[in-house]
Design a protein around this motif. Sequence first.
Motif, short mmCIF file in Angstrom:
data_model
loop_
_atom_site.label_atom_id
_atom_site.label_comp_id
_atom_site.label_asym_id
_atom_site.label_seq_id
_atom_site.Cartn_x
_atom_site.Cartn_y
_atom_site.Cartn_z
N GLY A 215 0.78 -1.23 0.00
CA GLY A 215 0.00 0.00 0.00
C GLY A 215 0.81 1.28 0.00
O GLY A 215 0.31 2.34 -0.41
N THR A 216 2.07 1.23 0.42
CA THR A 216 2.87 2.45 0.53
C THR A 216 4.11 2.41 -0.36
O THR A 216 4.26 3.24 -1.25
N GLU A 217 5.00 1.47 -0.09
CA GLU A 217 6.29 1.46 -0.80
C GLU A 217 6.17 1.19 -2.30
O GLU A 217 6.77 1.89 -3.11
N ARG A 218 5.39 0.19 -2.66
CA ARG A 218 5.29 -0.16 -4.08
C ARG A 218 4.68 0.97 -4.90
O ARG A 218 5.21 1.31 -5.97
N PRO A 219 3.59 1.61 -4.45
CA PRO A 219 3.06 2.74 -5.23
C PRO A 219 4.06 3.90 -5.35
O PRO A 219 4.12 4.55 -6.41
N GLU A 220 4.84 4.16 -4.30
CA GLU A 220 5.84 5.23 -4.37
C GLU A 220 6.90 4.91 -5.42
O GLU A 220 7.28 5.77 -6.22
#
Length: 163
Positions: A27-32
């Motif tokens: 939810g956080t690292e991959r989208p960034e």
Amino acid sequence: MPTPNSSNPITPAGLAAIRARYDHLLGTERPEITAIVSWAAGNGDRSENGDYLYGRKRMREIDRELAFLAKVMKHSQVLDPAKQPDKSRVFFGATVTIADEDDEERQVTLVGDHEQDAGAGLVGWSSPMARALRGASLGDLRTVRLPGGTKEWEVIAITYPEN
């Protein structure tokens, strides 16, 4: 309470930590990283674009870790140590105080292999220490075969978490 055998036992807290890591990566690292790679790809030549190359590498690392965590969650058997009926012996989830020949005490908790942390006293279920302690009662002497040689420990106390 079933005894962990060929399955991968894990405490509820251990599964929650793995789930939190999975959710953070997804939810956080991959989208960034995806946003960085998309931006970098739009800058032209990708062969010398550090943001693009690093981003793609990091995305592969994240995808590998996500796959690993998903496999761990799928194949783990959650066992709540607080529900252990026989609290007089060492089973999964027990916190055991042991003493060696020099009366040096040490406290270890038997947890799943994916949540072990020797520095914090969390010993994996399939480790030599856990295998030696399984089924022990107060006052039992257990010999542990470690890489540095064998060591004998006496079980001083056994506790389980409360419901």
